[in-house]
Enzyme design. Structure first.
Site, PDB file in Angstrom:
ATOM      1  N   ALA A  32      -4.899  29.023 -68.294  1.00 19.66           N
ATOM      2  CA  ALA A  32      -4.696  29.097 -66.834  1.00 19.66           C
ATOM      3  C   ALA A  32      -4.015  30.438 -66.526  1.00 19.66           C
ATOM      4  CB  ALA A  32      -3.891  27.911 -66.314  1.00 19.66           C
ATOM      5  N   HIS A  37       0.501  36.798 -67.505  1.00 18.45           N
ATOM      6  CA  HIS A  37      -0.076  36.831 -68.855  1.00 18.45           C
ATOM      7  C   HIS A  37      -0.719  38.201 -69.124  1.00 18.45           C
ATOM      8  CE1 HIS A  37      -0.404  32.357 -67.894  1.00 18.45           C
ATOM      9  NE2 HIS A  37       0.330  32.355 -68.995  1.00 18.45           N
TER      10      HIS A  37
HETATM   11  P1  AMP Z   1       2.404  29.821 -70.688  1.00 19.98           P
HETATM   12  O1  AMP Z   1       0.913  29.961 -70.697  1.00 19.98           O
HETATM   13  O2  AMP Z   1       2.957  29.345 -69.395  1.00 19.98           O
HETATM   14  O3  AMP Z   1       2.921  29.080 -71.884  1.00 19.98           O
HETATM   15  O4  AMP Z   1       2.952  31.294 -70.822  1.00 19.98           O
HETATM   16  C1  AMP Z   1       2.547  32.131 -71.866  1.00 19.98           C
HETATM   17  C2  AMP Z   1       3.452  33.334 -71.886  1.00 19.98           C
HETATM   18  O5  AMP Z   1       3.362  34.032 -70.646  1.00 19.98           O
HETATM   19  C3  AMP Z   1       4.927  32.967 -72.080  1.00 19.98           C
HETATM   20  O6  AMP Z   1       5.535  33.910 -72.948  1.00 19.98           O
HETATM   21  C4  AMP Z   1       5.465  33.078 -70.686  1.00 19.98           C
HETATM   22  O7  AMP Z   1       6.850  33.354 -70.645  1.00 19.98           O
HETATM   23  C5  AMP Z   1       4.652  34.240 -70.146  1.00 19.98           C
HETATM   24  N1  AMP Z   1       4.652  34.212 -68.686  1.00 19.98           N
HETATM   25  C6  AMP Z   1       4.389  33.144 -67.893  1.00 19.98           C
HETATM   26  N2  AMP Z   1       4.561  33.464 -66.594  1.00 19.98           N
HETATM   27  C7  AMP Z   1       4.949  34.766 -66.566  1.00 19.98           C
HETATM   28  C8  AMP Z   1       5.301  35.686 -65.524  1.00 19.98           C
HETATM   29  N3  AMP Z   1       5.287  35.318 -64.237  1.00 19.98           N
HETATM   30  N4  AMP Z   1       5.633  36.944 -65.869  1.00 19.98           N
HETATM   31  C9  AMP Z   1       5.671  37.327 -67.174  1.00 19.98           C
HETATM   32  N5  AMP Z   1       5.357  36.506 -68.198  1.00 19.98           N
HETATM   33  C10 AMP Z   1       5.017  35.244 -67.909  1.00 19.98           C
END
Ligand code: AMP
Length: 285
Positions: A32, A37
């Site tokens: 998603a 990301h």
């Molecule tokens: P997730 O798919 O939510 O597990 O996130 C994957 C990676 O993307 C994790 O290291 C999160 O901290 C990073 N991430 C999610 N949202 C953001 C954002 N708004 N800004 C920077 N990194 C993010």
């Protein structure tokens, strides 16, 4: 861009690359994908020869089965975003590939995983540590990229890497935000129109809290609780002011030069949102 699902194809490609002296950056995700990301991919591309993004909705880190069921999934769209971002390899394993046998490892993070997310999502960080360490084992990255939005996760992954003595450098990347200040999150698409309109209040409250210089931590916490409570669409789970390294909450008397962060979790209906802000020069008097 390659799309790899199996261990064998992933390993043979990456082993050959490593033998040719190519450095590997990994950004683990649950799909998603959004611009937050993409910023991890960009950071990795600027520091490595090859960038791998894993997409794996890890059942082990969901304490709430409904949250796991509702988690947004759209692989076709995600692969398009990764291609445009210049990712080299999308690693999209099945659960059996990541866990050929059940992973029963436990980790001793001391108090770090008992507060904030750990308190409200029991078992979450054990699940995160299991999957991230397993991804490190499979991909063997030189550097791995994590967002500062999930600041407690970042601190725990640093700790895990140190505890297991893993040869990977952990890189934290700044939080990307929507124009109205809401931290980008895969869960934002689950907000209805009214919730989405109110969600930027979370960041506004954090900014005001961080501006309350000279106010004791307990009073700032109280102010945050009262302010969020005034909004009928938002429900505060926690707000803590913690040390950025060991994540321990500060009380009203602490050294003025500590690097502190304010961390918040708020529910908007079924959707759980987290954010944080640096409290540089935050002082108590
Ligand atoms: P997730 O798919 O939510 O597990 O996130 C994957 C990676 O993307 C994790 O290291 C999160 O901290 C990073 N991430 C999610 N949202 C953001 C954002 N708004 N800004 C920077 N990194 C993010």
């Amino acid at each position: 861009m390659f799309l790899f699902k199996k261990l064998k194809e992933t390993d043979s490609y990456l082993s050959a690359a490593r033998k040719n002296g190519r450095s590997i950056g990994l950004a683990p995700t649950m799909g998603a994908l959004h611009k937050g990301h993409v910023s991890l991919v960009e950071q990795s591309r600027s520091e490595n020869d090859l960038t791998v993004v894993s997409i794996f909705v890890n059942p082990a880190q969901f304490n709430d089965p409904q949250d796991l069921k509702n988690y947004p999934r759209n692989l076709e769209r995600d692969l398009g975003i990764l291609l445009d971002a210049g990712c080299d390899i999308a690693f999209v394993p099945e659960t059996e590939t990541v866990y050929p046998e059940p992973d029963k490892r436990e980790f001793d993070f001391g108090d770090m995983d008992k507060i904030m997310e750990g308190r409200f999502r029991p078992g979450h960080f054990t699940g995160v540590a299991r999957v991230v360490s397993r991804l490190f084992e499979i991909i063997k990255p030189d550097k791995a990229y994590f967002g500062e939005k999930d600041i407690q996760q970042l601190a725990i992954i640093r700790k895990m890497t140190e505890m297991l003595n893993l040869p990977v450098e952990i890189r934290g990347c700044p939080t990307l935000r929507e124009d109205d200040g809401l931290a980008m999150s895969s869960r934002n698409v689950l907000l209805d129109a009214q919730q989405r309109k109110n969600a930027p209040i979370i960041n506004q409250v954090l900014q005001s809290a961080a501006g309350k210089k000279g106010v004791p931590a307990g009073e700032v916490k109280q102010w945050v609780a009262v302010t969020i409570k005034k909004n009928p669409l938002l429900e505060l789970e926690y707000f803590e002011i913690v040390d950025s390294e060991d994540l321990q909450p500060v009380h009203d008397h602490y050294p003025l030069d500590d690097k502190l962060i304010g961390c918040i979790a708020v529910r908007a209906g079924r959707v759980r949102l987290i954010d944080n802000i640096i409290f540089s020069n935050f002082t108590s008097s």
